[in-house]
Write an enzyme that holds these catalytic residues in place. Structure first.
Site, short mmCIF file in Angstrom:
data_model
loop_
_atom_site.label_atom_id
_atom_site.label_comp_id
_atom_site.label_asym_id
_atom_site.label_seq_id
_atom_site.Cartn_x
_atom_site.Cartn_y
_atom_site.Cartn_z
CB CYS A 191 -0.94 0.13 1.01
SG CYS A 191 -2.32 1.03 1.09
CG HIS A 248 -3.38 -3.53 3.32
ND1 HIS A 248 -2.35 -3.14 3.99
CD2 HIS A 248 -4.10 -2.68 2.79
CE1 HIS A 248 -2.61 -1.64 3.82
NE2 HIS A 248 -3.55 -1.44 2.96
CD GLU A 285 -0.62 -5.46 5.99
OE1 GLU A 285 -0.48 -6.09 4.90
OE2 GLU A 285 -1.18 -4.19 6.02
#
Lengths: 225, 82
Positions: free
Chosen positions: A89, A197, A199
């Site tokens: 990002c 994302h 994560e």
């Protein structure tokens, strides 16, 4: 043998903790946490992660200020030596602004901030970061960005496509990105920038665990699993 | 010495902000608008001996992203003897 990763925090980063948690869960070792004003990276890093957020308040252009910070000069040198670098990002925006990846991330074509889980096609599963996926596999990973509209000129796009450097593509148009590009690799394959994302998708409880394999790919490849 | 830097999107690069403003102008009844492109103005206050080459490097290294943007700059009047 421990997995030596570093997560860089800039003023305005907000996904740095999630990134550190994901790396620790997968590798078993907590990453180092470095600050933008640090000038030196330790030797022997297995991974440098640039997290999402709004570094420097997105002043001037998203990622522009962070890309000129002291720590990034060391990150560029490390990347040139082959140290794996993952930018997610805002981290992807920083990588393009720093010149480690081609192109630029512009305001989403629809002008809106997009925050939802999207389907991505794994275009290249031969890379350091995507080896645990199947080629052509569709995965579900969240995006949350205002400036994710990938732009590069025709020659650069051709080069990325022909060299297999488009790692991830939106399965459906998302933000106006040319060729629906969601993530790209540098020529050497040790730098990946992606808007989604991973994560935020490491446990079923988070809605998807499809992002976990990205970290598993990197950890597995680097500690020779 | 004041210098005004103008950063604009390259031709052909989609400007969604400009497009939205275009629609808004049309909504206000300004039907003569053909296109809107939005850029950025940066005013620098520089030492009087700053040369064009230094300003050019500032633009290239930070103020503009040459992948998507063009730039130009002009010295503003005053503070410098002609």
């Amino acid at each position: 043998m421990g997995f030596r990763a570093a997560v860089i925090t800039f003023p305005g980063s907000n996904c740095d903790r999630d990134m550190a948690v994901a790396i620790e869960k997968v590798s078993g070792t907590a990453p180092l946490r470095l600050w933008h004003g640090d000038s030196e990276l330790p030797d022997g890093l297995d991974l440098i992660a640039l997290p999402g957020g709004f570094s420097y308040g997105d002043y001037l252009r998203s990622g522009a200020m962070a890309a000129r910070s002291r720590i990034m000069q060391s990150v560029v040198r490390a990347a040139d030596k082959g140290v794996p670098v993952l930018g997610v990002c805002n981290g992807f925006q920083v990588l393009t602004e720093a010149g480690l990846l081609p192109g630029a991330l512009m305001r989403n074509a629809g002008q809106n901030f997009i925050c939802r889980t999207v389907s991505l096609t794994v275009e290249n599963n031969q890379s350091l970061f995507t080896g645990a996926y199947d080629a052509g596999e569709i995965v579900r990973i969240p995006v949350a960005h205002h400036d994710g509209n990938y732009f590069a000129d025709d020659d650069t796009l051709d080069r990325l496509e022909n060299e297999g450097r488009v790692a991830l593509r939106y399965a459906e148009p998302c933000n106006g990105s040319r060729n629906d590009i969601a993530g790209i690799l540098n020529r050497a394959g040790n730098v990946l920038g992606m808007m989604p994302h991973p994560e935020r998708a490491i446990e079923p409880e988070l809605g998807s665990s499809d992002g976990r394999r990205l970290f598993e790919s990197a950890v597995g490849a680097l500690i020779g699993a | 010495m004041k210098v005004r830097v103008l950063v604009s999107l390259k031709p052909g690069v989609l400007d969604p902000q400009g497009r939205a403003v275009h629609h808004a102008l049309e909504g206000l009844g300004f039907n003569e608008v053909r296109d809107v492109r939005i850029g950025r103005v940066i005013e620098l206050d520089l030492a009087d001996d700053a040369d064009d080459e230094a300003i050019d490097r500032m633009c290239r290294q930070l103020l503009a992203n040459l992948v998507i943007e063009n730039y130009s700059f002009e010295r503003l009047g005053g503070g410098e003897s002609a």
